[in-house]
Structure formats: C-alpha cells, structure tokens
Design an enzyme around this catalytic site. Structure first.
Site, PDB file in Angstrom:
ATOM      1  N   ASP A 267       0.642  -0.777  -0.045  1.00 54.08           N
ATOM      2  CA  ASP A 267       0.417  -0.315   0.104  1.00 54.08           C
ATOM      3  C   ASP A 267       1.343   1.290  -0.041  1.00 54.08           C
ATOM      4  O   ASP A 267       1.635   1.388   0.653  1.00 54.08           O
ATOM      5  CB  ASP A 267      -0.859  -0.233   1.304  1.00 54.08           C
ATOM      6  CG  ASP A 267      -2.021   0.541   0.931  1.00 54.08           C
ATOM      7  OD1 ASP A 267      -2.672   0.788   0.040  1.00 54.08           O
ATOM      8  OD2 ASP A 267      -2.129   2.155   1.916  1.00 54.08           O
ATOM      9  N   GLU A 310       1.703   0.222  -5.026  1.00 52.17           N
ATOM     10  CA  GLU A 310       0.240   1.600  -5.634  1.00 52.17           C
ATOM     11  C   GLU A 310       0.747   2.697  -5.646  1.00 52.17           C
ATOM     12  O   GLU A 310       1.099   3.330  -4.376  1.00 52.17           O
ATOM     13  CB  GLU A 310      -0.374   1.344  -4.131  1.00 52.17           C
ATOM     14  CG  GLU A 310      -1.548   1.812  -4.570  1.00 52.17           C
ATOM     15  CD  GLU A 310      -2.074   2.868  -2.968  1.00 52.17           C
ATOM     16  OE1 GLU A 310      -3.431   2.541  -3.523  1.00 52.17           O
ATOM     17  OE2 GLU A 310      -2.015   2.916  -1.872  1.00 52.17           O
TER      18      GLU A 310
END
Ligand code: CA
Length: 581
Positions: A267, A310
C-alpha cells in the site's frame, strides 16, 4: 489505501504520442512451444525452491516469477465477499466456500471464473472496516476468522492452483497500534523513533491536493509534539529512517511468506519516506532505497513471491519503481506496480469510443518501462468508482472494457464484482459504496452473501447483477470474463506474449497483435457506434492463412487475409480475437 485517495492523474492532460506500432514486454516464454490444447491440470503451488535454482551465474538471487506473467489476479474485500456464520460480515471460511467459483482447479469444468491468484485486501487486525490501519501485523482480523482459518484458506487455494497475496501496509500503522501507543507515551520511549516527530507544525498538506494536514498534534501533548501521517491522524507514518522499522517489516513479511502466502500488495509505496512539503512527500530517493532493500530481502528468502506496489502516478514515475533490470530480471525494486494510467486510458477509450488513449499509453509503457518487466493492468480498484457506474451499466461497454483488459500483456487484476457488473452504491463520498457485499444470488435478504443482516447494504441493481443470474447465461458479462480468462490460459501469445499495437487508420478501431514463439494472435475491438471495415497491414513475417482461426468473435466479426494484408469487419461494440499463425 482505504481512505479514498484522490486521483492525481486528473491533474493534467496525458502526454500524447503518435499512434505507432510497438513491441514491448518481450515474454520470458518467447520460443516456448505453444499449445492450443486445454491447459494442463494446474500444478499444486510449489512452496520450495530447489537449492541453487534461483541463483544466477553471479550468485545473485533472481525472482522466480514465471507464474506471475500472464496470471489473472482477483482482488477480494473479505468483509464483503461471503459470510459463513451469519454475523453479516464476510470472513475467511466464507471465501473458502466460494473458491470453486473463482477457480475449482479442474480445467475440464467451465462454470468457474478461472483466476490464477487472489489479492486479499488487509486481513490483519484493525479497528476499521477496511483494515488499512493495522494494530497487529501478526494476527488475522477476528471479524474474518481464526488463524487456522487462514491456514485452511491457503491450503484450499493452493490445492486448486490459486496463489494468494495479501495487502501489507508498510507506510503507516493504526494510531491504536501498540508501537504508536508506546511511542506516543513519552519522548524518551524506545519506540519514539519508530514514527516521525516534530515539536511544531510546519503546515504541510497532502501532496495530492486539498488542505488536509499531514502533521498532527499528539492529543496527550498539546502544543508539544506533532507526528507525521500522510493520510490522517489515525494512520501515523512509520519512520523508515530508523533501520529497526524496516528490519521489523522484513521479519513480518518472512512470517507470512513462511506461512504460505505468495506475495504482497504493498500500500501507498510512493510515500514511505517524506522529505519536505508538497511533492517532497512522494517518490523520494529514500523511499526507493527502502523498497529496494525490502524487495532484496524478500527475493533472497522467497524468490517466487511477488510484490505489487500502489504507485498512483504517471507512467514515467511508475517506471522508476521497477528499479534496475541489469542485474535482476524483472527489476531490483518492485517487480510489479499497478498501471493506473492504463486503467484511466481504457476507461477513456471505452467511454469515448476512441482507440487513441490505450494506444498512446501502451506506447508510453513501451518507451518508459525497463525491458521485460511485468505490467499490472486493471480497470478499477477499491478506491475508485466502480466500473459499472462509470460506464452507466452499459453492457456493451462493460464487455469491451473486460475484453481489452484481459487481452493485455502482464498480470491483469479484477476487482470483485466487476465480473458481474456490480455498480457503486447510491450517493458519493463514502468509500464503502465501492466495497458493498457481493450478490451471489437474487434471494432476499442475504443475496447468498449472508443468512444474517449484511454489515453494509447491498447495491440495488438489476436482477441480472448476481453470480447466479449470469453463471449459465451465454452472453452474460460473467460468461465473457470466463471466456477471456480461458483464452488467456490456452494461448501462450495472449498470456505471456509481447504486444504490437497496429495503426488501423480508424479512430474507433483498437487492434493489436500478441506474439509468443511461433504463435501470433490478432485482437481487435470496435469502440465506436458504427460498424467498421478496415485493412490492416501486419508488420513482420507473419505467415497469414486465408482463414485465420477465430478464438473469440462477437456476432458479425469477420477477418480474412488477402494479398498479405488483413481485411477486418466489426459491428459497433464488437471484439474479435483470431489466431493468425
Ligand atoms: Ca462472518
């Protein structure tokens, strides 16, 4: 992220390049023999690498990502996927019970979707519904089940040949994590330096715009201490300038890889180390250094594990996250990053009925990505308005988007519900509207998701928006996803080959070749509102047969070879896929 990160891509116009033929992502499998036969029984997922196999001649450990290239991933929000015990919250046993819908492990059956891997959004203990603020990186979220439920999920998935990657939030923890509580308890705490502190607020705001601050006052020390948290005060950023933090995250990664997970979705990777206000909170050299070190650690211990970052930014910046491919094939930093610009381009193309956005973005990828890396295309994810909502539920456009995505190189990612055209819930501003429970069938009140009260309301969509309503219906969106995934598995070119975009001379006609070894496949989509007829010149030395083999042809799609060129005709909204040789 779980907090609705705004789309930084909307800030400026995409750079335009001329529509050119291009070749990229030369497959590792080039030269491998192709087979048009059904794929073999999927092997049980191998967990051990024979000693020495993973080492290159110079002793450097290489990635073992043959399984990744071409694989189809499926993003699951466990809370919304399937509830096994009636508490209205999706859980791991519920997911296990639906694995046969995703891939039953038997290539001879035709009712399962056929995906190769799952990405589980965070499954670690967290106080929030989405889980992106972790309080214990070593424990499964109790709402989702017990530790042995996770072991069973891995075993059952692997038995079917499905890999499982899990979300790992490196950037920040929950403010309720014991590390942060300890760090906040005193400036003298041994954990103090695990987070990022200042005595004052320098007034930085989030780098993607708006006025939200990234420094937050510590409530227990008013006016005396501020901590950094790029998303919000409930998610304090970890301090990767302290080597102990990276060492701990590497230990946690090992723990889950040893338990059997096949990699991580990472993330917010471009924000790991901030170095100042504004854009200095993105893409810093220190961030790259942390990722390179983390990736090297994972590669040495588990070279078959994949890392997907990401990096929500432009193509040129995403390209930097692969690192160097000189010593490490596939990249010595993150071996995969989600292709946000390509997702936007596919949507723009499908909405506008124009091929150019996709052709241009693929050309940029070819120009900017290091050679041989694996792209991670997708249409939408849990942070974006669902595809069906963006396309107004138009079944033709939904089918086109799927047909483009699943014929691209790399490892495409689907978001649960996309395959049945699940739209957002009504209204806006609430991220849960993008993450609503999966309608397995049309039976009120639980829709096959739960026998209790669902944790969040179902989207009221048409009766056709459920798995049961589409599973046995030829021509349904689910049937199209299934067909495309099976084609990808049955064709080396579609799965692992390189791509060459063709200059069609028709603004709404998107056409490309996929090639691997001696197999060449033509993929064509008519995105506009009118039928198209065009003559395509095929570069290179393709030996055209007069009647190419149709692998998938919508009604009215026609192709024939004449005088060394291809004459193609497609009705509006149609896709055709032919094996040329
Ligand atoms: Ca449950």
């Amino acid at each position: 992220m779980g907090t609705g990160t705004p789309n930084p891509l909307q800030a400026g116009p995409r750079r335009r390049a001329s529509l050119v033929a291009l070749v990229f992502l030369a497959g590792l499998a080039a030269g491998a023999c192709r087979s048009s036969a059904p794929p073999a029984e999927p092997p049980a997922v191998a967990r051990t690498v024979p000693e020495g196999l993973a080492r290159a001649a110079d002793g450097e450990v290489q990635w073992r990502h043959e399984w990744v290239r071409g694989a189809v991933f499926y993003e699951v929000f466990v809370r919304s996927f399937a509830d096994s015990d009636g508490d209205g919250i999706g859980d791991l046993p519920g997911l296990v019970a639906h694995l046969d819908d995703l891939n039953d492990g038997d290539p001879a059956t035709g009712r399962d979707l056929g995906v190769d891997a799952l990405w589980l959004m965070p499954v670690f203990a967290s106080p929030s519904y989405h889980g992106y603020d972790v309080t214990d990186y070593e424990a499964i979220e109790p709402d989702y089940g017990a530790e042995d439920d996770f072991e069973r999920l891995l075993a059952e998935a692997h038995r079917r040949g499905i890999r499982v990657i899990v979300d790992l939030v490196l950037n920040h923890t929950s403010s309720e994590h014991p590390w942060f509580r300890e760090a906040a308890s005193s400036p003298a705490s041994p954990r103090r330096d695990w987070y990022v502190w200042r005595p004052d607020d320098p007034g930085w705001t989030q780098p993607w715009g708006g006025t939200n601050p990234t420094w937050h006052p510590l409530p227990s020390s008013p006016g005396g201490a501020f901590y950094y948290g790029i998303f919000w005060g409930g998610m304090p950023d970890l301090n990767y300038r302290n080597p102990a933090v990276l060492t701990e995250m590497e230990r946690i990664a090992d723990l889950w890889l040893d338990r059997g997970v096949d990699g991580f979705r990472l993330d917010a990777t471009r924000h790991l180390v901030a170095d100042g206000p504004g854009a200095l909170q993105n893409d810093t050299p220190e961030t790259h250094a942390v990722l390179e070190a983390f990736a090297a650690h994972v590669r040495r211990r588990h070279p078959e594990a994949v890392l997907v970052g990401e990096n929500w930014t432009d193509t040129a910046t995403i390209a930097t996250y692969f690192g160097s491919t000189e010593r490490i094939a596939g990249g010595d930093e993150l071996p995969m990053s989600f292709d946000f610009p390509l997702a936007e381009a596919i949507l723009e193309a499908v909405k506008g009925g124009v091929a150019e956005p996709v052709a241009t973005t693929l050309a940029e990828v070819e120009r900017l990505y290091p050679p041989g890396v694996i792209d991670a295309p997708f249409l939408t994810n849990h942070d974006q308005v669902r595809l069906a909502t963006q396309l107004g539920g138009d079944p033709v456009r939904l089918r086109l988007a799927a047909s483009i995505l699943l014929t691209l190189p790399g490892a495409p990612f689907l978001y649960y519900g996309e395959e049945i055209g699940l739209p957002n819930g009504p209204g806006g501003g609430d991220d849960r509207l993008k993450r609503t429970p999966m309608p397995w069938n049309g039976e009120e009140p639980g829709h096959g998701f739960t026998r209790g009260k669902p944790w969040f309301p179902f989207v009221v969509a048409g009766p056709e928006v459920s798995v049961a309503a589409q599973r046995d219906v030829p021509g349904s969106l689910l049937a199209r996803y299934r067909e495309l995934i099976r084609l990808r598995h049955a064709s080396e070119a579609l799965g692992k080959g390189e791509i060459e975009v063709l200059d069609t001379g028709e603004p709404a006609l998107l056409a490309y070749l996929r090639r691997a070894g001696d197999e060449t496949v033509l993929v064509a989509h008519e995105l506009g509102a009118s039928p198209v007829a065009a003559t395509l010149t095929v570069p290179g030395t393709v030996l055209l047969t007069e009647s190419p083999e149709p692998l998938l042809a919508d009604p009215g799609a026609k192709l024939r070879a004449r005088d060394g060129a291809l004459e193609i005709a497609l009705p509006p909204g149609a896709t055709g896929i032919w094996r040329l040789q």
